[in-house]
Write an enzyme that holds these catalytic residues in place. Structure first.
Site, PDB file in Angstrom:
ATOM      1  N   CYS A  55       1.798  29.421 -12.275  1.00 14.65           N
ATOM      2  CA  CYS A  55       3.078  28.738 -12.053  1.00 14.65           C
ATOM      3  C   CYS A  55       4.272  29.637 -12.358  1.00 14.65           C
ATOM      4  O   CYS A  55       5.414  29.188 -12.304  1.00 14.65           O
ATOM      5  CB  CYS A  55       3.168  27.461 -12.878  1.00 14.65           C
ATOM      6  SG  CYS A  55       3.167  27.722 -14.668  1.00 14.65           S
ATOM      7  N   GLU A  99      -0.043  32.150 -21.350  1.00 14.81           N
ATOM      8  CA  GLU A  99       1.114  33.047 -21.238  1.00 14.81           C
ATOM      9  C   GLU A  99       1.217  34.022 -22.400  1.00 14.81           C
ATOM     10  O   GLU A  99       2.240  34.682 -22.567  1.00 14.81           O
ATOM     11  CB  GLU A  99       2.412  32.227 -21.095  1.00 14.81           C
ATOM     12  CG  GLU A  99       2.538  31.091 -22.080  1.00 14.81           C
ATOM     13  CD  GLU A  99       3.636  30.115 -21.721  1.00 14.81           C
ATOM     14  OE1 GLU A  99       4.562  30.471 -20.972  1.00 14.81           O
ATOM     15  OE2 GLU A  99       3.567  28.967 -22.207  1.00 14.81           O
ATOM     16  N   HIS A 138      26.372  27.618 -11.269  1.00 16.89           N
ATOM     17  CA  HIS A 138      26.260  26.471 -10.363  1.00 16.89           C
ATOM     18  C   HIS A 138      26.317  26.916  -8.905  1.00 16.89           C
ATOM     19  O   HIS A 138      25.630  26.353  -8.050  1.00 16.89           O
ATOM     20  CB  HIS A 138      27.406  25.484 -10.640  1.00 16.89           C
ATOM     21  CG  HIS A 138      27.367  24.268  -9.770  1.00 16.89           C
ATOM     22  ND1 HIS A 138      26.539  23.198 -10.019  1.00 16.89           N
ATOM     23  CD2 HIS A 138      28.024  23.976  -8.629  1.00 16.89           C
ATOM     24  CE1 HIS A 138      26.715  22.283  -9.080  1.00 16.89           C
ATOM     25  NE2 HIS A 138      27.604  22.728  -8.229  1.00 16.89           N
ATOM     26  N   ASP A 151       6.184  34.987 -18.958  1.00 21.22           N
ATOM     27  CA  ASP A 151       5.962  35.274 -20.379  1.00 21.22           C
ATOM     28  C   ASP A 151       4.725  36.130 -20.595  1.00 21.22           C
ATOM     29  O   ASP A 151       4.701  36.961 -21.505  1.00 21.22           O
ATOM     30  CB  ASP A 151       5.852  33.963 -21.167  1.00 21.22           C
ATOM     31  CG  ASP A 151       7.207  33.479 -21.652  1.00 21.22           C
ATOM     32  OD1 ASP A 151       8.092  34.321 -21.859  1.00 21.22           O
ATOM     33  OD2 ASP A 151       7.381  32.260 -21.822  1.00 21.22           O
TER      34      ASP A 151
END
Length: 536
Positions: free
Chosen positions: A497, A426, A187, A450
């Site tokens: 992306c 991918e 976090h 990937d």
């Protein structure tokens, strides 16, 4: 001068005094009790207090850092509910005090999370479990707070930082985060990226740095303590240059992403949810190139309903006001595990039951998401993207289900649009049959993370293989070029992306390859725009 090297969670330069995070952590002793009922009631009273505090923190986080970061406190509340059975058992069966029962339960839960080697997200939740336990124990002993009231801008150093601690900090006073433990999935790392300040984790800082002058280099992952004059001057100059660079980049807001010769490139943003939208707007993205819909599932304790998904997709579509929003259908499995899916353990999950393979096997999950997506399409410019494609039949089957969903919506007079459908490229298989796939879809989006993993046969989660993982490998770049060429032969636009989309060393290469769109973290958009606008 002493320097400590860790892992950079977010880039940047910070110069200022170091402040060691002070924690009022109660010492828990194991004691035997006489009245188990009274002891369990004492725990329940403290739990009720902790729940109220957690919801206050949720509301504060919602206002300051957005919905995505605030939802971690909903996870805290769930962890707290999960404590009950174990705590009660320890109190009643072993006749031991509630503080010890809570601490033991938290340690056991944290150990279970630590063992999830294939799920970095859940591993990073160990800190959350300990944070929840500390809160309950403090409330049982009538104390709270951490005493960290800073009067000047500081570099915050801690073993690790729990979400409740970061939310309660005065963000305006924090120059950088440095933690001895933690991970880039923690976090604290997420908050640093949200606040746009440098952060280091896994940094072996000694315990004697409080109050000393420090420099954080978020580019190299280094903390300098008591820097000499030459080092201080060097970093002051670098900090000024970085500030000037950020100022100049802001001047690119509203400008076209176009080369000097007139070639236009679409620069889109990757997001995980509604909470990221303010950064999309701040950085002037031309659209959303990757809405990771799986985060709606990761942040939920059960399958998100059609209505819950519809509201999220509709909100993003409306906020983008007609700009393209590419939403990736559910992509879990591999490094993204969700308990309520009850996925079996796999020896090699990256090659296993994931993404479209789940959607085409458990069709009802897929249909629910598609209904939400098509309903939301009436409120903006949505595109649907399917991940992990390796064959023509997968696309044909997915499109068949889409047609059935649309027919059902039409039969019930539910408004929707006939949206563009694309796939992620991918896998090497998808690259090699890209001409066949292009005839079936409206666009390709190359997932370079990937694609690199599968092309090089390297598990990208395996730290031992980092030196072998080369996203710039000629084979990867050739696969990207083959995909672009195949797409364009069939009038299918092609984007990227994955992480490479934001790699400034490859921006010119991608433009010259003929890429139509690059999607990246919002903070990378203006730097990449600058590179493209300076190209011939």
């Amino acid at each position: 001068m002493i320097d400590f090297t860790g892992k950079a969670s977010f880039k940047g330069i910070a110069i200022g005094r170091i402040a060691e995070m002070k924690k009022n952590q109660a010492v828990v002793r194991k004691t035997h009790i006489e009245d188990a009922d009274a002891e369990f009631q004492r725990y329940l009273a403290a739990k009720e207090m902790a729940q109220a505090e957690i919801m206050d923190l949720h509301d504060k986080a919602l206002k300051e850092v957005g919905e995505a970061q605030a939802e971690i406190f909903e996870v805290h509340a769930m962890f707290l509910d999960d404590f009950d059975d174990s705590v009660e058992n320890i109190i009643r069966e072993q006749m031991l005090n509630a503080e010890y029962a809570v601490q033991t339960t938290a340690e056991n839960t944290a150990a279970m999370l630590a063992a999830m080697d294939d799920n970095p997200y859940m591993q990073a939740r160990q800190t959350d479990v300990k944070d929840v336990a500390d809160r309950v124990i403090r409330d049982m002993n009538g104390g709270s707070g951490d005493g960290n009231n800073f009067t000047e801008h500081m570099i915050l150093v801690a073993d690790d930082l729990a979400p409740s601690e970061t939310v309660q900090l005065d963000k305006d006073m924090v120059l950088a985060f440095v933690t001895r433990e933690g991970s880039t999935n923690s976090h604290t790392a997420i908050l640093a990226r949200t606040m746009n300040i440098p952060a280091l984790c896994q940094t072996p800082v000694t315990r004697d740095v409080d109050g000393k002058m420090g420099i954080v280099d978020g580019f190299t992952g280094t903390l300098y303590v008591d820097p000499d004059e030459a080092t201080l001057e060097k970093y002051q100059e670098l900090a000024e240059k970085e500030e000037e660079k950020q100022r100049l980049l802001k001047e690119l807001k509203g400008q076209e992403t176009v080369t000097k010769s007139g070639r236009k490139i679409k620069l889109y943003a990757n997001i995980g949810g509604i909470g990221d939208m303010n950064f999309v707007m701040e950085n002037d993205a031309a659209g959303i190139g990757l809405f990771r819909s799986e985060f709606l599932y990761l942040q939920s304790s059960d399958f998100p309903t059609e209505e819950e998904q519809f509201k999220a997709y509709r909100t993003v579509a409306e906020m983008m006001a007609g700009k393209e929003v590419v939403i990736r259908t559910l992509d879990i499995g591999a490094d993204k595990q969700i308990d309520y899916f009850n996925l079996e353990h796999e020896e090699n999950p990256a090659l296993g039951y994931r993404a479209v393979r789940i959607c085409l096997t458990q069709e009802e999950i897929f249909r629910t998401q598609l209904r939400a997506l098509y309903r939301a399409s009436a409120f903006g410019n949505i595109c649907i993207m399917i991940p992990m494609i390796t064959s023509v039949w997968e696309v044909e089957k997915a499109k068949q289900i889409m047609e059935e969903v649309k027919a059902d919506l039409a039969a019930h007079n539910v408004p929707f649009k006939d949206v563009p459908v694309g796939i992620m490229i991918e896998t090497p298989a998808a690259v090699l049959i890209a001409d066949d796939l292009a005839e079936l879809v409206d666009f390709f989006s190359i997932g370079t993370n990937d694609l690199t993993q599968y092309t090089l046969a390297i598990d990208r989660q395996n730290q031992k293989l980092e030196r072998f993982f080369n996203a710039h490998h000629p084979a990867v770049l050739k696969a990207i070029q083959m995909t672009i060429d195949a797409g364009h032969r069939h009038n299918t636009w092609v984007g990227i992306c994955g992480e490479l989309g934001a790699d400034p060393t490859l921006t010119e290469t991608f433009v010259r390859m003929g890429i139509d769109e690059l999607s990246m973290s919002p903070s990378s958009i203006l730097p990449v725009r600058k590179i493209i606008r300076e190209m011939d």
